[in-house]
Design a protein around this motif. Structure first.
Motif, PDB file in Angstrom:
ATOM      1  N   LEU A   1       0.753  -1.101  -0.174  1.00 16.77           N
ATOM      2  CA  LEU A   1      -0.099  -0.123   0.011  1.00 16.77           C
ATOM      3  C   LEU A   1       0.932   1.050   0.088  1.00 16.77           C
ATOM      4  O   LEU A   1       1.504   1.437   0.768  1.00 16.77           O
ATOM      5  N   MET A   2       0.554   2.155  -1.105  1.00 18.26           N
ATOM      6  CA  MET A   2       1.500   3.419  -1.067  1.00 18.26           C
ATOM      7  C   MET A   2       0.777   4.440  -0.328  1.00 18.26           C
ATOM      8  O   MET A   2      -0.608   4.546  -0.363  1.00 18.26           O
ATOM      9  N   LEU A   3       1.575   5.388  -0.041  1.00 18.01           N
ATOM     10  CA  LEU A   3       0.880   6.588   0.769  1.00 18.01           C
ATOM     11  C   LEU A   3      -0.081   7.475  -0.282  1.00 18.01           C
ATOM     12  O   LEU A   3      -1.277   7.721   0.583  1.00 18.01           O
TER      13      LEU A   3
ATOM     14  N   GLY B   1       5.293   7.701  -1.106  1.00 20.22           N
ATOM     15  CA  GLY B   1       6.125   6.571  -0.789  1.00 20.22           C
ATOM     16  C   GLY B   1       5.159   5.626  -0.382  1.00 20.22           C
ATOM     17  O   GLY B   1       3.913   5.537  -0.467  1.00 20.22           O
ATOM     18  N   ARG B   2       6.193   4.456   0.281  1.00 23.88           N
ATOM     19  CA  ARG B   2       5.437   3.050   0.737  1.00 23.88           C
ATOM     20  C   ARG B   2       4.887   3.371   2.254  1.00 23.88           C
ATOM     21  O   ARG B   2       5.603   4.015   3.157  1.00 23.88           O
ATOM     22  N   GLY B   3       3.773   3.079   2.310  1.00 25.46           N
ATOM     23  CA  GLY B   3       2.848   3.043   3.580  1.00 25.46           C
ATOM     24  C   GLY B   3       3.112   1.963   4.318  1.00 25.46           C
ATOM     25  O   GLY B   3       3.266   1.955   5.466  1.00 25.46           O
ATOM     26  N   VAL B   4       2.390   0.775   3.821  1.00 25.65           N
ATOM     27  CA  VAL B   4       2.412  -0.353   4.641  1.00 25.65           C
ATOM     28  C   VAL B   4       2.916  -1.650   3.944  1.00 25.65           C
ATOM     29  O   VAL B   4       2.399  -1.793   2.504  1.00 25.65           O
TER      30      VAL B   4
ATOM     31  N   THR C   1      -0.237   2.245  -5.805  1.00 26.35           N
ATOM     32  CA  THR C   1       0.363   1.093  -5.405  1.00 26.35           C
ATOM     33  C   THR C   1       2.247   1.147  -5.620  1.00 26.35           C
ATOM     34  O   THR C   1       2.435   1.910  -6.165  1.00 26.35           O
ATOM     35  N   ASP C   2       2.568   0.155  -5.025  1.00 26.62           N
ATOM     36  CA  ASP C   2       4.286   0.061  -5.401  1.00 26.62           C
ATOM     37  C   ASP C   2       4.392   0.015  -6.804  1.00 26.62           C
ATOM     38  O   ASP C   2       5.619   0.077  -7.132  1.00 26.62           O
ATOM     39  N   GLU C   3       3.363  -0.271  -7.670  1.00 22.97           N
ATOM     40  CA  GLU C   3       3.645  -0.618  -8.838  1.00 22.97           C
ATOM     41  C   GLU C   3       3.662   0.738  -9.905  1.00 22.97           C
ATOM     42  O   GLU C   3       3.773   0.910 -10.980  1.00 22.97           O
ATOM     43  N   GLN C   4       3.291   2.116  -9.095  1.00 22.94           N
ATOM     44  CA  GLN C   4       2.916   3.262  -9.611  1.00 22.94           C
ATOM     45  C   GLN C   4       4.300   4.169  -9.218  1.00 22.94           C
ATOM     46  O   GLN C   4       5.124   3.907  -8.425  1.00 22.94           O
ATOM     47  N   GLU C   5       4.187   5.039 -10.113  1.00 22.29           N
ATOM     48  CA  GLU C   5       5.328   6.177  -9.994  1.00 22.29           C
ATOM     49  C   GLU C   5       4.973   6.933  -8.883  1.00 22.29           C
ATOM     50  O   GLU C   5       3.781   7.168  -8.313  1.00 22.29           O
ATOM     51  N   GLU C   6       5.975   7.088  -7.963  1.00 20.24           N
ATOM     52  CA  GLU C   6       5.758   7.775  -6.600  1.00 20.24           C
ATOM     53  C   GLU C   6       5.629   9.306  -6.639  1.00 20.24           C
ATOM     54  O   GLU C   6       5.329  10.115  -5.980  1.00 20.24           O
ATOM     55  N   GLY C   7       6.348   9.844  -7.579  1.00 20.27           N
ATOM     56  CA  GLY C   7       6.557  11.271  -7.766  1.00 20.27           C
ATOM     57  C   GLY C   7       5.863  11.933  -8.504  1.00 20.27           C
ATOM     58  O   GLY C   7       6.251  13.088  -9.035  1.00 20.27           O
ATOM     59  N   GLU C   8       4.624  11.499  -8.972  1.00 18.28           N
ATOM     60  CA  GLU C   8       3.645  12.082  -9.859  1.00 18.28           C
ATOM     61  C   GLU C   8       2.994  13.273  -9.198  1.00 18.28           C
ATOM     62  O   GLU C   8       2.656  13.377  -8.144  1.00 18.28           O
TER      63      GLU C   8
END
Length: 555
Positions: free
Chosen positions: A112-114, A163-166, A205-212
């Motif tokens: 789970l991404m933040l 970023g990553r949450g869980v 999710t962690d499969e997506q870009e975090e910096g969008e």
């Protein structure tokens, strides 16, 4: 951790001393549980098992199974609850909320991404890095995933919710969930009454870009999704399909969630889940090793359909697989539960079942029906209705009744329309049957739990005959059992028990997915008792039973 099948090393009943130790460990790990709740979770006398498994990456995991469901799992001496346990006690762990489409990705193994976390007005739960936590969905506080916090809650806010949450360990509909009864999350009202803040432009999710960067136009979509999606969306997901989604399908999943589905529409996700459920239950409770190889068509008609829950209807054409052969290929290649082979040209059979597969490690609900002798499946004969189809030549006769070419009618309907036509046009012989003879005969057949099927021509009766084989020995041959959804292998086994004679199944040349049953001796009398009394097939749909009486006259 459980996105892929795991291997069971051992499964034993826990001793009293081990139960007391587990109860103490549970109390330490989850101090909010009362003594009565601990006793209910880890009973002293009821069945409670400890199961040692190896996850697909080789991790050694210990499961604690009670009430037919895994309640806890232990990894590296850390105890975690499963979704089954949290559905009973949802407040045991602090929880993060997210949108229903995110569950698709987590089931497939994503974290789970933040940006996908929905922050309530009360703020994030107070949590430290590495602490166990749960994940719930908007509008339902029943947890659907368990994991550990990637960073503390204060750091999450400092990172701007990026970023990553869980780090997700276990989810609803993963293989650990499938080790239990495969029940759905309860609907627990969400205490959050205010409209929550949404961080990020979409459910990441962690499969997506975090910096969008955030897109204001897309941000409005989340408000719409939140209002329309409920926890019921989660129950409609299909286990095999969700674990293999491509990254680009995320937006499609979100759009599907925005559409209000009617119950009668049977979405593909619902049908996929029902197909998966009936497939596993049929293998677990219906199929025996002695039946293999088993025709795939027979497996569907006589085993999977009989496992369909009351009030639901199994229809492969409404699933994402469309065909039985494609579904079974997925079960073979991706889950390795069965092996399918083409024993004769164009006819596929299930030749092998992995009975040790973790997917089949579940308890079968006790049947409420009366016991069936000889271990046979409860059989309900189909309802068969003779129909007549309007032909081109007779279409003018039925035009006033708005019945066009190809429409099927019952004989009484034909007589009524013809009588009305005769009266209207002052004709004679309104009761003659020339009209029926000029129409194309059809029949409607309805199997329990399935949609009516209309087929052209006469229905083929079950054909029973006596033939001679080598050394002038008599054998009895039965054909066309499949027309009435009777499993030839089950009929052969029942006859073997009744007459104590050997039987074989042989493909019928030129008839796809058809086999005949051949049993030693003249067994027509016993076959008649079996078909008429046990299976309750009407006598008019069986031909050849009269040969018993003729044989006695010759003696």
């Amino acid at each position: 951790m459980f996105a892929k099948p795991f291997r069971v090393k051992s499964n034993i009943v826990m001793k009293g001393s081990d139960r007391r130790k587990l109860k103490a460990d549970v109390s330490t790990a989850f101090p909010s549980l009362s003594s009565d709740e601990l006793i209910e979770l880890v009973p002293s006398k009821e069945d409670f098992n400890v199961v040692k498994i190896y996850a697909h990456k080789g991790d050694a995991v210990t499961l604690y199974v009670g009430h037919k469901n895994p309640l806890f799992f232990e990894v590296d001496k850390q105890l975690y609850p499963t979704v089954y346990m949290l559905w009973r006690y949802p407040a045991v762990l602090p929880a993060f909320r997210t949108w229903p489409p995110v569950l698709h990705k987590m089931i497939g193994g994503a974290d789970l991404m933040l940006p996908g976390v929905v922050v309530p007005s009360s703020g994030l739960p107070d949590i430290k890095q590495g602490d166990p936590c749960a994940i719930t969905l908007v509008n339902n506080r029943a947890p659907v995933a368990i994991g550990t916090a990637a960073v503390c809650s204060e750091e999450m806010l400092n990172l701007g919710m990026k970023g990553r949450g869980v780090c997700v360990l276990h989810t609803y509909m993963d293989h650990l969930w499938a080790f239990g009864e495969k029940s759905s999350p309860p609907t627990l009202p969400d205490a959050e009454s205010e409209r929550p803040d949404v961080n990020g432009k979409e459910c990441a999710t962690d499969e997506q870009e975090e910096g969008e960067e955030e897109n204001p136009e897309e941000k409005g979509e989340h408000t719409s999704v939140q209002e329309q999606q409920t926890s019921e969306l989660v129950r409609d997901q299909a286990h095999p399909a969700l674990t293999h989604q491509e990254e680009g399908e995320f937006e499609d999943a979100k759009e599907e969630g925005e559409q209000v589905q009617d119950d009668e529409e049977s979405p593909q996700e619902v049908m996929d889940a029902l197909l998966w459920q009936c497939f596993l239950l049929a293998l677990k409770s219906k199929v025996k090793k002695s039946e293999l190889p088993l025709l795939t068509s027979t497996f569907l008609r006589n085993h999977m359909f009989s496992c369909c829950p009351s009030g639901k209807q199994l229809d492969i054409k409404k699933s994402s697989y469309k065909k039985l052969s494609k579904f079974l290929q997925v079960m073979q290649k991706q889950h390795s539960i069965i092996r399918v082979k083409e024993l004769t040209k164009g006819v596929e059979s299930i030749v092998e079942v992995d009975w040790e597969s973790p997917e089949l490690h579940f308890s079968v609900p006790k049947a409420t029906d009366v016991a069936i002798p000889l271990g046979e499946t409860l059989y309900h004969p189909p309802e068969i209705t003779t129909l007549y189809s309007v032909s081109v030549r007779l279409e003018p006769l039925f035009q006033d009744a708005n019945k066009r070419k190809g429409v099927t009618l019952q004989p009484a309907e034909v007589r009524s329309i013809v009588t009305e036509y005769v009266k209207k046009n002052d004709l004679v012989d309104g009761n003659n049957k020339k009209t029926l003879r000029r129409m194309q005969e059809c029949y409607q057949i309805v199997f329990p739990g399935q949609s009516p099927q209309i087929k052209k021509g006469h229905i083929e009766p079950i054909d029973v005959s006596v033939a001679y084989r080598g050394s002038n020995k008599k054998v009895t041959v039965i054909k066309n059992l499949e027309v009435y959804a009777l499993d030839p292998s089950a009929v052969a086994t029942a006859l073997q028990h009744r007459v104590q004679a050997s039987s074989v199944l042989q493909p019928i040349p030129g008839a796809k997915d058809r086999v005949l049953v051949q049993i030693q001796g003249n067994q027509i009398q016993q076959i008649g008792h079996l078909l008429l009394d046990h299976y309750r097939v009407p006598r008019k749909y069986i031909q050849g039973l009269d040969k018993v009486a003729k044989g006695r006259k010759k003696k």
